[in-house]
Design a protein around this motif. Structure first.
Motif, PDB file in Angstrom:
ATOM      1  N   UNK A  15     -17.600  -1.763 -17.459  1.00 16.31           N
ATOM      2  CA  UNK A  15     -18.898  -1.380 -16.965  1.00 16.31           C
ATOM      3  C   UNK A  15     -19.105  -1.536 -15.479  1.00 16.31           C
ATOM      4  N   UNK A  16     -18.196  -0.566 -14.830  1.00 17.33           N
ATOM      5  CA  UNK A  16     -18.200  -0.581 -13.328  1.00 17.33           C
ATOM      6  C   UNK A  16     -19.558  -0.331 -12.832  1.00 17.33           C
ATOM      7  N   UNK A  17     -20.293   0.538 -13.512  1.00 13.43           N
ATOM      8  CA  UNK A  17     -21.594   0.866 -12.848  1.00 13.43           C
ATOM      9  C   UNK A  17     -22.753  -0.236 -13.324  1.00 13.43           C
ATOM     10  N   UNK A  18     -22.455  -1.109 -13.774  1.00 15.34           N
ATOM     11  CA  UNK A  18     -23.313  -2.383 -14.340  1.00 15.34           C
ATOM     12  C   UNK A  18     -24.623  -1.965 -14.843  1.00 15.34           C
ATOM     13  N   UNK A  19     -24.319  -1.148 -15.900  1.00 14.33           N
ATOM     14  CA  UNK A  19     -25.551  -0.489 -16.619  1.00 14.33           C
ATOM     15  C   UNK A  19     -26.065  -1.395 -17.712  1.00 14.33           C
ATOM     16  N   UNK A  20     -24.825  -2.028 -18.287  1.00 15.39           N
ATOM     17  CA  UNK A  20     -24.781  -2.974 -19.458  1.00 15.39           C
ATOM     18  C   UNK A  20     -24.565  -2.063 -20.841  1.00 15.39           C
TER      19      UNK A  20
END
Length: 394
Positions: free
Chosen positions: A47-52
């Motif tokens: 989850x590199x975009x850190x969106x969950x």
């Protein structure tokens, strides 16, 4: 009457909303970085975009980065059985054993017929900083070599994991360092090093190693126990099972290890993040400043492999190669850099994160920026000219 019914519906909806919010908060508590640090360390790379939430392609990409294409579709379907293209951290945790199985299989495939060797004391003063040598001595050459992994003898079936020799436990991971569960073990330190991948060429009668052929370099964490009751050999402080070591997934290909070649442009540095604060753990160290480097280092390692004896804290190496049916390649940890004052005074604590970088000083003459360092702690792709290892201490 209508008003009463409407009021009842409104009250019911409010209760349902509150219940849902409470359940969501409970789930967030149950499945979080704090509750599942090992799983989170791997999830952060997905989850590199850190969106969950991630889709199936993120899981496929994880497999592809490990050169484990054969697991990509199977793992994606397992984590997303209803084909919703929506995978949460909870889904990831619930199926983490399968994720681990893929990662272990991929690592072992990449290390097929490959052993692990380390060079001790290849930086002036490091052995004294590590408590392994007299701080008043002045070294001009490395102290010795040691083994941190020797592959199990092929074609021999072992029914029990416990039957494996200590150095046959595969220690290398990419996302975590596991605290040693060995009685009497404490004071664990990062050892940032350049890892050199080389082919091993044996003599025709396989009685000795003739030469090493360098192929790649990577960022390596030769994580070590500084205090271990009853340890008589250095290698006992080097391999305590899975999660003892770390190596970057990306590496620099090389076609020469000679003076003036690409490797002379590389610099090694490491950092530790603790309680959201980043500290430099080792000084910026051009690898050309190793006590021994280039072909003389390779020749010295070959000599040690062939002739080192079981003396003091050192052990024979060639007999172990023979027992492992002559591994065809090796990852060599070339020696740790010098610690900063903070690095020398601070041992690893649970939840600490470490980043080890090797960078091309022609591209980054002032070293990596603070912004780039933060990107690496967030597991974002490294730019050209940098290879990075990011691990969390569990």
């Amino acid at each position: 009457m209508v008003i009463g019914v409407a009021g009842g519906f409104a009250a019911g909806a409010a209760v349902a909303t509150a219940t849902l919010a409470c359940w969501q908060r409970h789930q967030q508590t149950r499945f979080s970085q704090k509750s599942h640090p090992r799983e989170w360390a791997v999830w952060a790379r997905v989850d590199r975009a850190q969106k969950g939430v991630v889709g199936r392609n993120a899981i496929r990409s994880l497999c592809y980065r490990f050169e484990s294409d054969e697991h990509a579709e199977v793992l994606a379907k397992l984590l997303d059985p209803w084909s919703l293209d929506r995978i949460t951290f909870q889904d990831f945790v619930n199926n983490f054993e399968s994720v681990q199985m893929m990662r272990r299989a991929a690592r072992l495939k990449l290390w097929h017929r490959c052993c692990g060797i380390g060079v001790a004391g290849n930086v002036a003063g490091h052995m004294a900083q590590a408590g392994e040598a007299d701080e008043h001595g002045v070294a001009t050459t490395p102290a010795a070599i040691f083994s941190y992994y020797m592959p199990p003898t092929p074609f021999v079936v072992q029914d029990k994991q416990a039957d494996r020799q200590r150095l046959e436990h595969f220690p290398v991971t990419y996302a975590v360092i596991s605290f040693p569960k060995i009685p009497g073990a404490c004071k664990v330190q990062v050892e940032p090093e350049m890892g050199l991948y080389a082919d091993i060429v044996y003599s025709a009668d396989r009685s000795r190693v003739e030469r090493l052929v360098p192929r790649r370099v990577a960022a390596f964490n030769d994580c070590s126990i500084r205090s271990l009751e009853g340890a008589s050999k250095l290698s006992q402080k080097k391999n305590w099972g899975a999660g003892s070591k770390g190596i970057s997934l990306r590496s620099f290909p090389i076609d020469s290890f000679a003076p003036g070649s690409f490797v002379d442009n590389l610099t090694l540095v490491s950092y530790v993040k603790r309680d959201m604060q980043v500290y430099q753990y080792s000084v910026n160290a051009p690898v050309r400043n190793y006590l021994l480097f280039h072909e003389p280092l390779l020749e010295w390692i070959v000599e040690c492999i062939n002739s080192q004896t079981d003396t003091d804290k050192w052990e024979e190496v060639f007999p172990r190669l023979k027992e492992s049916d002559y591994p065809t390649s090796t990852w060599i940890a070339l020696g740790a850099g010098e610690y900063t004052h903070w690095g020398q005074q601070n041992y690893l604590q649970p939840a600490d994160e470490t980043v080890i970088m090797i960078y091309d000083e022609r591209i980054f003459p002032d070293g990596p920026s603070s912004e780039e360092l933060e990107r690496q702690f967030n597991d974002l792709p490294a730019p050209e000219g940098i290879v990075t290892l990011h691990q969390t201490f569990i």
